[in-house]
Design a protein around this motif. Sequence first.
Motif, PDB file in Angstrom:
ATOM      1  N   GLU A 178       0.852  -1.184   0.000  1.00 31.98           N
ATOM      2  CA  GLU A 178       0.000   0.000   0.000  1.00 31.98           C
ATOM      3  C   GLU A 178       0.887   1.232   0.000  1.00 31.98           C
ATOM      4  OE1 GLU A 178      -3.620   0.679   2.747  1.00 31.98           O
ATOM      5  OE2 GLU A 178      -1.995   1.783   3.713  1.00 31.98           O
ATOM      6  N   LYS A 179       0.534   2.194  -0.826  1.00 29.71           N
ATOM      7  CA  LYS A 179       1.313   3.419  -0.864  1.00 29.71           C
ATOM      8  C   LYS A 179       1.110   4.239   0.404  1.00 29.71           C
ATOM      9  CE  LYS A 179       1.844   4.155  -5.848  1.00 29.71           C
ATOM     10  NZ  LYS A 179       1.619   5.063  -6.988  1.00 29.71           N
ATOM     11  N   GLY A 180       2.195   4.886   0.840  1.00 29.46           N
ATOM     12  CA  GLY A 180       2.095   5.838   1.940  1.00 29.46           C
ATOM     13  C   GLY A 180       1.677   7.199   1.410  1.00 29.46           C
ATOM     14  N   LEU A 181       1.339   8.084   2.330  1.00 26.96           N
ATOM     15  CA  LEU A 181       0.880   9.422   1.953  1.00 26.96           C
ATOM     16  C   LEU A 181       1.749  10.472   2.617  1.00 26.96           C
ATOM     17  CD1 LEU A 181      -1.117  11.457   0.725  1.00 26.96           C
ATOM     18  CD2 LEU A 181      -2.558  11.127   2.753  1.00 26.96           C
ATOM     19  N   LEU A 182       2.216  11.392   1.790  1.00 27.63           N
ATOM     20  CA  LEU A 182       3.014  12.509   2.268  1.00 27.63           C
ATOM     21  C   LEU A 182       2.406  13.777   1.692  1.00 27.63           C
ATOM     22  CD1 LEU A 182       5.627  13.242   3.817  1.00 27.63           C
ATOM     23  CD2 LEU A 182       6.865  12.957   1.664  1.00 27.63           C
ATOM     24  N   VAL A 183       2.026  14.708   2.550  1.00 32.17           N
ATOM     25  CA  VAL A 183       1.477  15.989   2.100  1.00 32.17           C
ATOM     26  C   VAL A 183       2.494  17.071   2.434  1.00 32.17           C
ATOM     27  CG1 VAL A 183      -0.418  17.639   2.279  1.00 32.17           C
ATOM     28  CG2 VAL A 183      -0.883  15.189   2.462  1.00 32.17           C
TER      29      VAL A 183
END
Length: 361
Positions: A178-183
Amino acid sequence: MTQPDVQHLKQTTLPADALALLKRLIATPSFSREEGQTARHIEAFFQEKEILFERLKNNVWAKNRCFDPAKLTLLLNSHHDTVKPNPSWTLNPFEPLVRDEKLFGLGSNDAGGCLVSLLSTFAWFYDRPDMGYNIVMAATAEEEISGRDGLELLLPELPPISFAIVGEPTEMELAIAEKGLLVLDCTAHGVSGHAARNEGENAIYKAIQDINWLTTYQFPKVSPTLGAIKLSVTIINAGTQHNVVPDTCTFTIDVRVTEQYTLEEVIETIQANIQSDVKPRSIRLKPSSIPADHPIVQAGLALGRHTYGSPTTSDQAVLNCPSLKCGPGHSGRSHSADEFIYLREITEGITGYIQMLEQVL
């Protein structure tokens, strides 16, 4: 004690009890941070099954009756919060409506069907004294907003977790990564001036240069299951009036990170290549994965399931152990108007989970 046979599942009340619980959950608004009433429904389910449980804020969790600290522990997890219904709903989102072998209602697919299937699976194994693993079941809050008072809050209270199954709608296929999320919030700096004269440095133009780099750069390492890291500029703001050269321009980057890089490595690469200041909102939502040769994955493959990489983010992001995302329902129905789950998918979810775990436990 005789080992239960999954073929006898339909002779139990578990599928009917799961459906009844799901209907109660749908009928009870449970937006993120407002899950108190649905937590009570989950407590009632445990009480009906004579399962000892604990609660931390709006997170409800339980250990199998024969829990042995000397054994490794499997975590079963799904969430009971929902997004708010969008304006396109034609049905009452809080009325559990059965029509054409479908159960309609907010949260029916994301992730109510997964949650009640996992709760039923946990109840199936709860009294078993002969398992090689312990099982912990956690029904958690705030998943939809990646909140800190959901699974992340609960994890320090749980025993060490060897691996996890996270219930999200995957049609019971096996999301092994699963891809991680970076904002990232970015600010380009210029110098203000009058637009009619050759004054100032336009921060918008500086931001455009940075955005051009972001749209063309490709991180060299590509994940075999998740593909490339994806960078998307999704918000931009600058200027206060038409005749003033803006001295700042802010923009936001949505970065979907694969297991090939840490979040820190991605931030460092971007900072080194653009002029704008870069500020991450958090570095909590990490990419996750489980080896393809892990016993739980092999158990799913033996049942005819398939592996894939998921582009969406779930509570896997806060886990520090191998985790598999798997559950009944279809990801495309999540957050949609007139959300539904097929009735058969609930029974198939319970059956599928039990069949997989029978090979592992």
